[in-house]
Design an enzyme around this catalytic site. Sequence first.
Site, short mmCIF file in Angstrom:
data_model
loop_
_atom_site.label_atom_id
_atom_site.label_comp_id
_atom_site.label_asym_id
_atom_site.label_seq_id
_atom_site.Cartn_x
_atom_site.Cartn_y
_atom_site.Cartn_z
N LYS A 134 78.11 67.83 38.82
CA LYS A 134 78.17 69.03 37.98
C LYS A 134 77.93 68.64 36.53
O LYS A 134 77.15 69.29 35.82
CB LYS A 134 79.54 69.72 38.13
CG LYS A 134 79.68 70.48 39.44
CD LYS A 134 81.11 70.93 39.69
CE LYS A 134 81.21 71.59 41.06
NZ LYS A 134 82.59 71.88 41.46
N GLN A 141 88.64 71.80 39.46
CA GLN A 141 88.14 71.40 40.79
C GLN A 141 89.26 71.54 41.82
O GLN A 141 90.35 71.01 41.64
CB GLN A 141 87.63 69.95 40.71
CG GLN A 141 87.03 69.42 41.99
CD GLN A 141 85.73 70.11 42.37
OE1 GLN A 141 84.91 70.44 41.53
NE2 GLN A 141 85.55 70.34 43.66
N ASP A 181 84.30 80.17 38.03
CA ASP A 181 84.22 80.27 39.49
C ASP A 181 84.79 81.60 40.00
O ASP A 181 84.88 81.82 41.21
CB ASP A 181 84.95 79.09 40.15
CG ASP A 181 84.15 78.52 41.30
OD1 ASP A 181 83.12 79.11 41.67
OD2 ASP A 181 84.55 77.49 41.84
#
Length: 300
Positions: free
Chosen positions: A54, A98, A121
């Site tokens: 990422k 994460q 997200d």
Amino acid sequence: MSAKIINGKNFAQKLRAHIANYVQQLKSKHNITPGLAVIIVGNDPASKLYVRNKAKQTLEAGMNSFKYELREDIKEKELIALINELNNRKDVHAILVQMPLPKHLNATNIINAIDPTKDVDMFHPLNAGKLMTGQIGPVSCTPLGCLMLLRDIHNSLTGKNALIIGRSNLVGKPMAQLLLRENCTVTIAHSKSVNLPNIAKQADIIIAAVGREKMVKANWVKEGATVIDVGINRIDAPERGEGKTLIVGDVDFDEVKEIAGAITPVPGGVGPMTIACLLANTVTTTCLINGLRPPSNFTI
Ligand code: NDP
């Protein structure tokens, strides 16, 4: 008949090129460089690899990448303090924690601490609610990537029978909302669903997001159906050498490709789209924070 293999890697590469272009425009016209902060807790090798990828792709797209690698035993208070600091920083437009987190951390508290305007997200309940009520904004990365692939295959999704296997907040539920918006007739299956092979056999579109290797078999699939495999399962592959592993999806690719109309491989299908959509969402949150209209091809 063998299915069309949907090349998520190529699609993602093109999307990343559009994103890099747009980032240049943001810099030159508005003096804004999008910034993505990624926090990882602990030493899980798979999570570390994702975060490394990422960060690399964020930089390649011309954006700022801020990476925070925190020790496994970090206290919830300390993690929330870091999130608050990032919430207040002007050069950070998107924050990703994460998952999964170590057990002693309450994922809900952590997600709720992220400023919803920087929640890249789309985990925050406010953003989940916006998705459900059809309000403009970024959409969770993996479902957005799946939708982009589906739109590329089908002229219209209206009226299609879509089955999503898996009901997680990360994939299954937002995917269902997106397909409803596309006028699909949506079924969501889960571990308590009965007669799943029969349900699957009715579907024009199957999205498998379970985490069980090769669960979806050829006799579950209607001829010509589109099959999107989100699953990532690591299996032992002694034939490749001692201790070697192989990544496979939730779909038995070799047999399903003989009956499906189109299918994503694992790897090289949904995975690269997830990271590309993370970058797209970073651009979207950057635009929204700065009162600019996000580019329509990066969102829905
Ligand atoms: P979760 O574990 O959160 O959810 C799995 C879902 O599958 C649950 O809803 C569960 O049902 C359902 N399920 C479990 N067993 C069965 C079964 N036998 N039949 C039907 N449904 C079942 O996983 P995620 O949604 O986070 O991820 C799913 C998969 O996708 C994983 O392999 C993950 O690694 C992968 N993934 C891949 C991404 C990518 O970029 N390619 C991104 C995100 C995830 P119940 O709710 O009843 O427990």
